[in-house]
Design a protein around this motif. Structure first.
Motif, PDB file in Angstrom:
ATOM      1  N   PHE A 246      10.281  13.735 -38.087  1.00 20.21           N
ATOM      2  CA  PHE A 246       8.972  13.480 -38.687  1.00 20.21           C
ATOM      3  C   PHE A 246       9.037  13.859 -40.163  1.00 20.21           C
ATOM      4  N   ARG A 247       9.425  12.888 -40.996  1.00 22.63           N
ATOM      5  CA  ARG A 247       9.725  13.163 -42.395  1.00 22.63           C
ATOM      6  C   ARG A 247       9.158  12.052 -43.278  1.00 22.63           C
ATOM      7  N   ASN A 248       8.683  12.420 -44.461  1.00 26.29           N
ATOM      8  CA  ASN A 248       8.076  11.459 -45.389  1.00 26.29           C
ATOM      9  C   ASN A 248       8.862  11.408 -46.697  1.00 26.29           C
ATOM     10  N   VAL A 249       8.706  10.293 -47.422  1.00 28.63           N
ATOM     11  CA  VAL A 249       9.293  10.116 -48.751  1.00 28.63           C
ATOM     12  C   VAL A 249       8.225   9.547 -49.681  1.00 28.63           C
ATOM     13  N   ASP A 250       8.458   9.665 -50.984  1.00 29.66           N
ATOM     14  CA  ASP A 250       7.413   9.249 -51.924  1.00 29.66           C
ATOM     15  C   ASP A 250       7.339   7.744 -52.099  1.00 29.66           C
ATOM     16  N   SER A 251       8.425   7.027 -51.798  1.00 28.05           N
ATOM     17  CA  SER A 251       8.450   5.574 -51.938  1.00 28.05           C
ATOM     18  C   SER A 251       9.685   5.044 -51.224  1.00 28.05           C
ATOM     19  N   ALA A 261       4.984  16.171 -45.685  1.00 29.06           N
ATOM     20  CA  ALA A 261       4.411  15.039 -44.943  1.00 29.06           C
ATOM     21  C   ALA A 261       3.192  14.458 -45.645  1.00 29.06           C
ATOM     22  N   GLU A 262       2.353  15.319 -46.232  1.00 31.84           N
ATOM     23  CA  GLU A 262       1.110  14.837 -46.831  1.00 31.84           C
ATOM     24  C   GLU A 262       1.287  14.271 -48.234  1.00 31.84           C
ATOM     25  N   ASP A 263       2.496  14.391 -48.801  1.00 33.02           N
ATOM     26  CA  ASP A 263       2.701  13.969 -50.190  1.00 33.02           C
ATOM     27  C   ASP A 263       3.447  12.649 -50.316  1.00 33.02           C
ATOM     28  N   ILE A 286      10.667  18.349 -38.152  1.00 30.00           N
ATOM     29  CA  ILE A 286      10.494  17.824 -39.514  1.00 30.00           C
ATOM     30  C   ILE A 286      11.809  17.315 -40.090  1.00 30.00           C
ATOM     31  N   ASP A 287      12.918  17.598 -39.474  1.00 35.52           N
ATOM     32  CA  ASP A 287      14.230  17.111 -39.873  1.00 35.52           C
ATOM     33  C   ASP A 287      14.752  17.829 -41.105  1.00 35.52           C
ATOM     34  N   HIS A 288      14.174  17.567 -42.274  1.00 32.30           N
ATOM     35  CA  HIS A 288      14.628  18.201 -43.514  1.00 32.30           C
ATOM     36  C   HIS A 288      13.484  19.005 -44.127  1.00 32.30           C
ATOM     37  N   GLY A 289      13.790  20.193 -44.594  1.00 32.59           N
ATOM     38  CA  GLY A 289      12.824  20.966 -45.355  1.00 32.59           C
ATOM     39  C   GLY A 289      13.287  21.116 -46.787  1.00 32.59           C
ATOM     40  N   PHE A 290      12.446  21.674 -47.634  1.00 30.56           N
ATOM     41  CA  PHE A 290      12.877  22.013 -48.984  1.00 30.56           C
ATOM     42  C   PHE A 290      13.940  23.105 -48.901  1.00 30.56           C
ATOM     43  N   PHE A 309       2.117  21.970 -40.154  1.00 28.51           N
ATOM     44  CA  PHE A 309       1.343  20.770 -40.496  1.00 28.51           C
ATOM     45  C   PHE A 309       1.582  19.676 -39.452  1.00 28.51           C
ATOM     46  N   MET A 310       2.851  19.496 -39.073  1.00 20.86           N
ATOM     47  CA  MET A 310       3.199  18.498 -38.057  1.00 20.86           C
ATOM     48  C   MET A 310       2.516  18.817 -36.735  1.00 20.86           C
ATOM     49  N   LYS A 311       2.526  20.093 -36.348  1.00 24.57           N
ATOM     50  CA  LYS A 311       1.874  20.490 -35.099  1.00 24.57           C
ATOM     51  C   LYS A 311       0.372  20.210 -35.164  1.00 24.57           C
ATOM     52  N   GLY A 312      -0.223  20.426 -36.345  1.00 23.38           N
ATOM     53  CA  GLY A 312      -1.649  20.147 -36.498  1.00 23.38           C
ATOM     54  C   GLY A 312      -1.957  18.676 -36.324  1.00 23.38           C
ATOM     55  N   LEU A 313      -1.103  17.811 -36.885  1.00 22.15           N
ATOM     56  CA  LEU A 313      -1.300  16.369 -36.703  1.00 22.15           C
ATOM     57  C   LEU A 313      -1.158  15.985 -35.238  1.00 22.15           C
TER      58      LEU A 313
END
Length: 324
Positions: A246-251, A261-263, A286-290, A309-313
């Motif tokens: 569960f991982r996000n990227v900016d573009s 995740a939220e950014d 989350i797979d990768h963290g900072f 945050f992921m658990k909250g979603l």
């Protein structure tokens, strides 16, 4: 059954780290093993130790076997390395660990840099520029053809699936990251949804081969990978998803940085709701963290906020859809 939030651990992690993970409300861990730890006694000892902290091993893997260049590129010791992989399957099966990981990435995850980005809030995260990746020289002494890579994958499947089925251990196949067709002279195995369908067909319907649905890789490629929402529905229906990253990227490519995740640009709540709506029962992380900050809890510290945050979603999605 709902999804199970998970965090990776190593055998060297301290009691304090394990206690911290449990206090985050995590019950499942992915156990990373070194080659010399692939014994029944070692694995059972780790299960017992983790159990004292209320933690269960959802899966286990050894990076040296998960991303094995000899297996992927047909080096002279390929059969020896497959024999080692099968030994790992036997150990995990005897220890009643349900799945392990494979990633057809002989040179690992490719990134341009790790640095503070526009959207990382001062954190050091991974940055990828497609043009830089594609300009890299060959990683090996020669170019490889796409069919070679698929032939090597079939050779592997033919020799490990019978063992995996006998031992009751499934294999979660991760996409190539970044999901580009060819990097450093080596064609990728999994960089679109269609590649996954081909891989599953090559396993002849065996449950032994499943997938890591890496949301990050789908988002990195944008619609070039596939239709994420439709793919979640398809692979949940077919019981292929063993793990969700569960991982996000900016573009999407050609350039991206990994974000909280939220950014990022992906609507992570919509993605979570689709997973819940499709009754996904995989583990999720989350797979990768900072990059961890010294003095602030190491890897568990870096994972704590994004995991929460992921658990909250997940909680909100289950609540909204009447599944909590």
């Amino acid at each position: 059954m709902s999804m199970k939030p998970q965090i990776p651990v190593r055998t060297a992690d301290s009691d304090a780290a394990l206690s911290f993970i449990r206090q985050m409300g995590i019950e499942y861990v992915s156990l990373n093993l070194k080659p010399d730890e692939l014994t029944y006694d070692c694995v059972m000892s780790q299960k017992e130790r983790l159990g004292k902290f209320g933690l269960s091993v959802s899966d286990a893997a050894c990076n040296e076997l998960q991303k094995n260049k000899s297996i992927h590129l047909n080096f002279p010791d390929r059969d020896q390395q497959i024999k080692r992989f099968n030994h790992m399957l036997e150990v995990l099966g005897k220890a009643e660990i349900p799945f392990t990981s494979i990633a057809w990435q002989p040179n690992g995850i490719l990134r341009t840099d790790h640095r503070v980005g526009k959207h990382t809030r001062g954190g050091i995260s991974a940055y990828c520029d497609q043009n830089e990746i594609l300009a890299r020289p060959n990683a090996e002494a020669r170019n490889y053809e796409e069919q070679e890579i698929w032939d090597n994958f079939q050779y592997f499947l033919d020799r490990v699936i019978p063992v995996a089925e006998d031992m009751g251990v499934r294999m979660a196949l991760h996409p190539n990251d970044p999901p580009l067709a060819c990097m450093a002279g080596i064609p990728s195995l999994i960089y679109t949804t269609e590649c996954y369908r081909k891989a599953f067909a090559m396993a002849h319907g065996s449950r032994a081969l499943g997938m890591k649905l890496c949301v990050g890789c789908w988002l990195e490629a944008g619609d070039k990978f596939g239709d994420l929402m439709a793919d979640i529905e398809e692979f949940c229906r077919e019981d292929k998803i063993l793990c969700v990253h569960f991982r996000n990227v900016d573009s999407p490519l050609p350039v991206f940085e990994e974000t909280l995740a939220e950014d990022g640009y992906g609507d992570m709540y919509a993605i979570m709701k689709q997973l819940v709506a499709c009754d996904c029962n995989a583990v999720i992380s989350i797979d990768h963290g900072f990059r961890p900050m010294e003095g602030f809890g190491g890897m568990p510290g870096a994972f704590s906020y994004p995991t929460g945050f992921m658990k909250g979603l997940l909680w909100a999605a289950e609540k909204e859809l009447g599944k909590r």
